[in-house]
Design an enzyme around this catalytic site. Sequence first.
Site, mmCIF file in Angstrom:
data_model
loop_
_atom_site.group_PDB
_atom_site.id
_atom_site.type_symbol
_atom_site.label_atom_id
_atom_site.label_comp_id
_atom_site.label_asym_id
_atom_site.label_seq_id
_atom_site.Cartn_x
_atom_site.Cartn_y
_atom_site.Cartn_z
ATOM 1 N N GLY A 483 0.801 -1.218 0.000
ATOM 2 C CA GLY A 483 0.000 0.000 0.000
ATOM 3 C C GLY A 483 0.835 1.268 0.000
ATOM 4 O O GLY A 483 0.308 2.362 -0.121
ATOM 5 N N THR A 654 3.293 9.614 -2.116
ATOM 6 C CA THR A 654 3.370 8.394 -1.312
ATOM 7 C C THR A 654 4.202 8.613 -0.050
ATOM 8 O O THR A 654 3.922 8.020 0.987
ATOM 9 C CB THR A 654 3.924 7.222 -2.133
ATOM 10 N N GLN A 658 2.889 7.925 3.740
ATOM 11 C CA GLN A 658 3.564 7.070 4.713
ATOM 12 C C GLN A 658 3.769 7.801 6.035
ATOM 13 O O GLN A 658 3.530 7.246 7.104
ATOM 14 C CB GLN A 658 4.942 6.641 4.175
ATOM 15 N N GLU A 724 8.733 4.160 8.599
ATOM 16 C CA GLU A 724 8.412 4.032 10.021
ATOM 17 C C GLU A 724 8.681 5.282 10.850
ATOM 18 O O GLU A 724 8.190 5.394 11.968
ATOM 19 C CB GLU A 724 9.186 2.843 10.609
HETATM 20 MO MO1 MOS Z 1 8.409 -2.828 9.892
HETATM 21 S S1 MOS Z 1 7.651 -3.142 11.736
HETATM 22 O O1 MOS Z 1 10.033 -3.412 10.161
HETATM 23 O O2 MOS Z 1 7.354 -3.788 8.906
#
Ligand code: MOS
Length: 757
Positions: A483, A654, A658, A724
């Site tokens: 995604g 994108t 994220q 992340e």
């Molecule tokens: Mo990420 S938690 O390393 O998919």
Amino acid sequence: MSIKEAKAENTTAPTRYVGQAIARLDGPAKTTGQARFSAEHAYPDLAYAALVYSTIARGRIIAIETTEARGVEGVVAVLTHENAPAMKPAPKKMSMLDPASVASSTTVNYLATDEVHWNGQPVAVVVAETPETARYAASLVRPTYEQFPAAVDFAAGASDAVPDKGIPLLGGPANKSDAAAALAAAPFSVDLDFSTPQHNHNALEPHDTTAVWNGDQLSLHEGSQNISGLRAHLAQRFGVPAEAIRVLSPFVGGGVGGKTRPWAGTLLAVLAARATGRPIRLALTREGVYHTVGGRTASMQRVALGAEAGGQLTALLHSSVSRTGRVGGMPEQITTVSRHLYAAPNIHLRQHMVQLDLLSNTFMRAPGEALGSFALESAMDELACELGMDPIELRMLNEPDRNPVGGQRITHRMLREAYALGAERFGWKNRDPQARSMRDGRWLIGMGVATAHLSSMRMPASVTVRLGADGALVVRCGLHEMGMGAPTVQAQVAADQMGVPMESVRIEYGDSDLPPSAGAFGSAQTASVTASLLAACTKLKKSVLRLARRLPDSPLKGRKLAELEARDGGLYHRGSGLRYTDILAAAGRDHVEAAYKTNMPAFVAQTARDLRFRSRAASGAQFCEVRVDADTGEIRVSRWLGVFDVGTVLNARTASSQLRGGIIWGIGMALEEQSLIDPRNGRIMNPSLAEYHVPVHADIPHIDVDYLNEPDPTMPLGLLAVGEVGITGAPAAVANAIRHATGKRVRDLPITLDKVL
Ligand code: MOS
């Protein structure tokens, strides 16, 4: 490829597509319903499986009554430890060099023994002609257990925690000078304990598998973040060569850690397909996901900070306790963030872990740093209150020149710029530093900041590029799209590198028959694939140039690639050049292909070397405004701005998406998410979206995201990581804003209204 080579690959070619806000290439397939997810593949003779879950945390199955289930019309088989064919045991130890071991989620050999290791462990599989029949019959299977004592309560078990040495490439404990003495001597200090609950995965697409054996060949449809790991693991467990297994995973309905390792449902679907000789679909219910897919560990942390009156940090102590399952999981690297953020001369970091009789913990968006940054960044805010100092000023005063632990060179860091831009844009100067000083009617208003930080890394990835006589460019790499737009950004990179329109680029991905990619985890997939794609494109252009130089009257005769520009579908030197289609036609070639391959041992050795000298991370400044009802304690996040330094941004749309997704998850972590575990029996008590709260539209204001877009000199195209970093710091920014609004420092997540009243 070495880091040096990667630098050389940081091409100066004009970027036509990189950086643009390009929509995801698979968007139309998904929005029109043409995308087939793994539980949507039809096979003649398809049968459906459902799981029976244990209701005790630890013990033995003495008897398992299946007669009634078998008697239901349409039931094909009921598999238990009494009749199921055995799988091979899971790898005992995890090694980066053994992908089957990296992909091991638990050590349990399902249906091979009578042992029960957690409440919710599958103890039987029912196969039937319809999913409804399978689920109904599963409800009729009756195990009888002998129960053993079980440790399931994290708070109670924390006192038994043992030191964790850390995991390779991340760094564990650290000791720089005497932090305890410096803390005791500091004129200003804070010493705070924090706790966070377990979190469970709630991907939009619950885990599901379609497994089809054809003799000793297995085809598997499965939403996965790590198809080569999945394939290696299944090969080992089912005793077939990896080449006999094909994993197809073109569409993944979200993952973010929960689909990195195969869980019980995957293994049991494959086992059931083998045992019954039928293609099997096993689609977990939401509750089934809670029972069989690990989540984020609960944690306890202590952060103590000492400072001079002027704000210079003198001591930073950070310790943590996390848990694994007795049957697997990984110690969460919670204190990692404290190695990188502040220039304290005395630092002490320790991690502890305890094993519980619960399902293995696993990766969840920014493992380690999401938890660690909550405690560290809350403590920094509290220290700013103690000092009577602005929390941004305190952070900027303690910005390090080199990595605070280890002294490595920081390749790229722009937190000063991020905070300066953010403060301006968010109106930070309008904040009255006094707690409970800003009000709008009955709403107390608070503004908080926190730093986001996520170490950036690269993994091996192999890529093939193929230029056809018709001008089509095919990029082949078994990368993962859950995604986030991963193939879209690689198409942008490939189009720019080769100088062709994006419409002529096709990306093949999500298939284990393709060259193996890095997994989509650790926010490393894009950088890893881009590095190899750049190298493959360079090789391809060299091959095409060799053909072009040999052509009669070639304007490229004697030219080197470095002198040329790839543009307009060909190679050019100043004004003159040749189109690819003309080169291939004249050379009588149907296509030209180039492959770039990497391997894990070389990668591991090189990364370990690199980490001794360099520290590399994405970072950012999170700004949060909350409104807290003075009477009811209701908390609303009313404004948000995140300014990030993620290196080069490949795709504005994108990347923002994220980062925004990470912030939303961070708000959920701050205010809503918690798995409630019954301390008597280890059962998760809220295994559904009705009772496990995640943010919904009404909880989330417009989230303003910005980034600095400056390349990291040591990464391919200068990109760091966007996956992340957005969640890191976000829960602390919320907690800090609540502290400002109400005067209350809440150190226990989630921050529910009872805790602020
Ligand atoms: Mo990420 S938690 O390393 O998919």
